[in-house]
Design an enzyme around this catalytic site. Structure first.
Site, PDB file in Angstrom:
ATOM      1  N   LYS A 244       0.600   4.835  -4.100  1.00 45.62           N
ATOM      2  CA  LYS A 244       0.229   6.205  -4.493  1.00 45.62           C
ATOM      3  C   LYS A 244      -1.156   6.537  -3.961  1.00 45.62           C
ATOM      4  CE  LYS A 244      -1.534   4.462  -8.836  1.00 45.62           C
ATOM      5  NZ  LYS A 244      -2.955   4.727  -8.569  1.00 45.62           N
TER       6      LYS A 244
ATOM      7  N   CYS B   4      -5.947   5.285 -14.026  1.00 46.05           N
ATOM      8  CA  CYS B   4      -4.546   5.162 -13.589  1.00 46.05           C
ATOM      9  C   CYS B   4      -3.601   4.713 -14.696  1.00 46.05           C
ATOM     10  CB  CYS B   4      -4.470   4.276 -12.360  1.00 46.05           C
ATOM     11  SG  CYS B   4      -5.286   5.075 -10.942  1.00 46.05           S
TER      12      CYS B   4
ATOM     13  N   ASP C 218      -2.120  -1.124 -10.388  1.00 49.13           N
ATOM     14  CA  ASP C 218      -3.304  -1.285  -9.527  1.00 49.13           C
ATOM     15  C   ASP C 218      -4.116  -2.563  -9.766  1.00 49.13           C
ATOM     16  OD1 ASP C 218      -2.404   1.217  -8.855  1.00 49.13           O
ATOM     17  OD2 ASP C 218      -4.248   2.288  -9.339  1.00 49.13           O
TER      18      ASP C 218
END
Ligand code: VGL
Ligand code: ZN
Length: 237
Positions: free
Chosen positions: A138, A183, A40
């Site tokens: 995701k 994450c 990310d």
């Protein structure tokens, strides 16, 4: 003692003279069965983004440099629908960083972020990973969040990443990116659960640190056998 034995001893002594300093330096050399996972590193999570992680952009040069040491690189993107269940704006009266209960358990509510196809959801422009082989998106099911790159927050729906890595013979993963305590941590812990050897490269990550979440994440990761290292522990040559 035969000369062959002495020769062998001298040979071994000579070998260790070479081998020991290299071992003492303790550098990790990721091989063909290791993958770098870059979590990310998107505009939403850096300065100027919708859910900025303090100093999030500082991971970019660290990850770019590390990438030279890896044959296999996986990149992830948080990739939400508009009106996603993890957005505070989806619940009247709720504010970002409060929590709510969803069908699968507790959900922290975030500002709207990383909406599919927006500039905010794009990878950071200075991230240079031309050799990356796959991008896993995701959090694209409207009613389910996914901090982990492996499994959605319902703890049932797979992203397919474990199958991909296993089919390619990957045994070890090095996790980097944003955010350490969400994450990155969930990805690292799921990787352990799925049987991978897991390193988290601390200086290649930055944290949100909401109500002590960073210390809690390191504790939980440690308990699951995740190894905490620094980028300097990896041979980049
Ligand atoms: C993340 C909060 C919400 C992350 C993603 O990438 O750590 N955190 N969505
Ligand atoms: Zn998200």
């Amino acid at each position: 003692m035969s000369t062959a034995v002495v020769d062998r001893r001298l040979f071994l002594a000579a070998l260790s003279a070479v081998a020991v300093p290299a071992l003492a330096a303790g550098k990790l050399k990721p091989g063909a069965n290791a993958a770098l996972i870059v979590v990310d590193v998107q505009n939403c999570f850096v300065t100027g983004g919708t859910l900025p992680v303090a100093k999030g952009e500082e991971v970019v040069p660290v990850i770019n440099k590390l990438s030279a040491a890896f044959e296999n690189i996986v990149v992830t993107q948080d990739w939400h629908t508009a009106g996603h269940a993890s957005f505070a704006s989806s619940y009247p009266g709720k504010k970002p960083f409060e929590s709510t209960k969803l069908s699968y358990g507790n959900q922290v509510l975030w500002p709207d972020h990383c909406v599919q196809g927006s500039d905010d959801a794009a990878l950071h422009k200075d991230l240079k990973l031309p050799t990356a082989q796959v991008i896993i998106r995701k959090g694209f099911h409207k009613n389910v969040d996914s901090y982990s790159a492996f499994e959605e927050a319902d703890r049932k729906t797979s992203t397919g990443l474990a199958g991909y890595l296993k089919a390619r013979g990957i045994k070890t993963v090095y996790v980097t990116g944003l955010a350490t305590d969400f994450c990155v941590a969930w990805t690292a812990m799921d990787a352990r659960k799925l049987g991978f050897e897991v390193y988290v490269v601390e200086d290649a990550c930055r944290a949100i640190d909401l109500n002590g979440s960073l210390a809690a994440a390191w504790k939980a990761m440690g308990e699951k056998g995740v190894k905490r290292i620094q980028s300097g522990d990896i041979e980049t040559a």
